[in-house]
Design an enzyme around this catalytic site. Structure first.
Site, PDB file in Angstrom:
ATOM      1  N   ASP A 175      -5.953   7.019  -3.368  1.00  0.00           N
ATOM      2  CA  ASP A 175      -6.315   7.025  -2.016  1.00  0.00           C
ATOM      3  C   ASP A 175      -7.260   7.317  -1.806  1.00  0.00           C
ATOM      4  O   ASP A 175      -7.804   8.648  -2.036  1.00  0.00           O
ATOM      5  CB  ASP A 175      -5.017   7.810  -1.322  1.00  0.00           C
ATOM      6  CG  ASP A 175      -5.103   7.490   0.157  1.00  0.00           C
ATOM      7  OD1 ASP A 175      -6.019   7.496   0.951  1.00  0.00           O
ATOM      8  OD2 ASP A 175      -3.883   7.493   0.740  1.00  0.00           O
ATOM      9  N   CYS A 235       7.071  -1.550  -0.503  1.00  0.00           N
ATOM     10  CA  CYS A 235       8.053  -1.296   0.586  1.00  0.00           C
ATOM     11  C   CYS A 235       7.032  -0.985   1.517  1.00  0.00           C
ATOM     12  O   CYS A 235       7.553  -0.039   2.634  1.00  0.00           O
ATOM     13  CB  CYS A 235       8.770  -0.050   0.193  1.00  0.00           C
ATOM     14  SG  CYS A 235      10.296  -0.379  -0.832  1.00  0.00           S
ATOM     15  N   ALA A 236       5.922  -1.422   1.838  1.00  0.00           N
ATOM     16  CA  ALA A 236       4.760  -0.944   2.692  1.00  0.00           C
ATOM     17  C   ALA A 236       4.717  -2.062   3.966  1.00  0.00           C
ATOM     18  O   ALA A 236       5.301  -1.951   4.893  1.00  0.00           O
ATOM     19  CB  ALA A 236       3.540  -0.794   2.133  1.00  0.00           C
ATOM     20  N   ARG A 237       3.940  -3.297   3.548  1.00  0.00           N
ATOM     21  CA  ARG A 237       3.714  -4.294   4.592  1.00  0.00           C
ATOM     22  C   ARG A 237       3.558  -5.529   3.559  1.00  0.00           C
ATOM     23  O   ARG A 237       2.929  -5.547   2.549  1.00  0.00           O
ATOM     24  CB  ARG A 237       2.371  -3.951   5.386  1.00  0.00           C
ATOM     25  CG  ARG A 237       2.796  -3.143   6.379  1.00  0.00           C
ATOM     26  CD  ARG A 237       3.657  -3.573   7.478  1.00  0.00           C
ATOM     27  NE  ARG A 237       3.741  -2.750   8.605  1.00  0.00           N
ATOM     28  CZ  ARG A 237       4.686  -1.958   8.675  1.00  0.00           C
ATOM     29  NH1 ARG A 237       5.469  -1.739   7.881  1.00  0.00           N
ATOM     30  NH2 ARG A 237       4.852  -1.323   9.976  1.00  0.00           N
ATOM     31  N   GLU A 266       8.103 -12.856   8.316  1.00  0.00           N
ATOM     32  CA  GLU A 266       9.438 -12.213   8.481  1.00  0.00           C
ATOM     33  C   GLU A 266      10.109 -12.866   9.703  1.00  0.00           C
ATOM     34  O   GLU A 266       9.676 -12.807  10.635  1.00  0.00           O
ATOM     35  CB  GLU A 266       9.578 -10.715   8.627  1.00  0.00           C
ATOM     36  CG  GLU A 266       8.569 -10.171   7.177  1.00  0.00           C
ATOM     37  CD  GLU A 266       8.749  -8.569   7.150  1.00  0.00           C
ATOM     38  OE1 GLU A 266       8.917  -7.803   8.251  1.00  0.00           O
ATOM     39  OE2 GLU A 266       8.596  -7.911   6.110  1.00  0.00           O
ATOM     40  N   HIS A 285      13.157  -5.828   5.021  1.00  0.00           N
ATOM     41  CA  HIS A 285      12.241  -4.804   5.777  1.00  0.00           C
ATOM     42  C   HIS A 285      13.493  -3.834   6.334  1.00  0.00           C
ATOM     43  O   HIS A 285      13.234  -3.313   7.408  1.00  0.00           O
ATOM     44  CB  HIS A 285      11.527  -5.680   6.801  1.00  0.00           C
ATOM     45  CG  HIS A 285      10.432  -4.911   7.101  1.00  0.00           C
ATOM     46  ND1 HIS A 285       9.193  -5.306   7.639  1.00  0.00           N
ATOM     47  CD2 HIS A 285      10.061  -3.358   7.093  1.00  0.00           C
ATOM     48  CE1 HIS A 285       8.470  -4.496   7.845  1.00  0.00           C
ATOM     49  NE2 HIS A 285       8.795  -3.326   7.588  1.00  0.00           N
TER      50      HIS A 285
END
Length: 330
Positions: A175, A235-237, A266, A285
């Site tokens: 990060d 599991c983010a975007r 989506e 989602h």
């Protein structure tokens, strides 16, 4: 006689604990809107001071139609559906609920890793069909001793680190906005370039917002650089992991399995190629939609609106901090 109470629009259904906070305020009137089309919201927007929003799109037209809007409060941490620039231009705070879904999404990430490693999608149907003798044709693996790369070490990624440690995984953390010492304090080994370590990685999970910097960050080259048999979780975007490249890597056998909670579009189309791949596990989602998460999100969503009215809103939950700076300057 005009009311001097603050008007709040609640777009969609909130957990009763959140609604109770609104019901407990005599200085606030609220309306729950189920039809979240822009046309309907434009009819209800005039005179609105606060909007609590789950999935509705908050456009510039809606923001400007309100006339006296002070805050848009998101039920969660993503804000792709809100026109941030329009909020800022009109002095409207865009608040999120950061304590809502972090534990839930971190657990979902570990669920995917465990289900993929232990071949749940293969073994469960064998038992149901009575194909007991075929159980050794599929090989499960242990997470113990495997190397996990966590890309994005915010509220969710940092929790994934701790959970992976409990399974005795070696955890690498990337990060660029978190100091190396802070990454070490989480229990991960900091890496300066996530692409440079992919050859050492057995499992990869991404926990970043979707923006110009992150879109397509895990593409064909990155997937090919992972160890053969690696697992990939998003599991983010949608869009952080290139969908076409992921399908190709799964079909080639280089990637052993993937867990996906989010999609480019989506809901995904009925002919989405993921649907043909049993080694890709999918959820709609919903990683952040646990009972506990929905309760936390509803409460903080409403708290952010009331705190705005009371002048006590925590700056840490405000996305467009320029509005706060402008307010302070005036």
């Amino acid at each position: 006689m005009a009311s001097n109470r603050k008007k709040v629009l609640v777009l969609g259904t909130l957990h009763p604990d959140g609604m109770a906070l609104l019901e407990g305020r005599d200085d606030v009137e609220f309306e729950v809107i189920e039809d979240i089309s822009e046309e309907n919201l434009l009819r209800h927007a005039p005179g609105t001071h606060g909007i609590a929003v789950r999935v509705a799109r908050i456009t510039r037209s809606i923001i400007e139609a309100a006339g006296c809007l002070e805050v848009v409060s998101r039920h969660g941490v993503g804000y792709d559906s809100v026109d941030v620039a329009a909020c800022t231009d009109n002095g409207v705070r865009l608040a999120i609920a950061p304590r809502s879904n972090a534990p839930s999404v971190a657990e979902q990430t570990m669920m995917f890793l465990l289900a993929l490693a232990k071949q749940v999608a293969v073994y469960d149907p064998l038992v149901r069909r009575g194909d007991w003798d075929k159980r050794f044709r599929t090989q499960a693996i242990d997470l113990d001793g495997r190397t996990l790369l966590v890309v994005g070490l915010g509220r969710i990624g940092s929790r994934v680190v701790r959970r992976a440690q409990a399974f005795d995984m070696r955890v690498l953390g990337y990060d660029p906005y978190v100091a190396p010492d802070a990454i070490r304090a989480m229990g991960a080994e900091p890496v300066a370039d996530y692409r440079a370590v992919l050859g050492d990685v057995d499992a990869l999970t991404v926990h970043c917002p979707r923006n110009d910097e992150t879109l397509g960050m895990i593409g064909a080259a990155e997937l090919a650089a992972l160890r053969p048999g690696a697992l990939v979780v998003n599991c983010a975007r949608g869009g952080l992991v290139d969908e076409a490249a992921l399908v190709a890597a799964i079909r080639s056998g280089h990637i052993a399995g993937a867990g996906v909670d989010v999609f480019d579009v989506e809901p995904p189309a009925a002919d989405h190629p993921f649907f043909q791949e049993p080694r890709i596990l999918m959820t709609p989602h919903s990683a952040g939609a646990s009972l506990e998460s929905l309760k936390r999100a509803a409460v903080q969503t409403v708290e952010n609106i009331l705190a705005t009215f009371d002048g006590t809103l925590d700056p840490a939950v405000v996305v467009n901090k320029a509005v706060l700076q402008r307010t302070e300057a005036s």
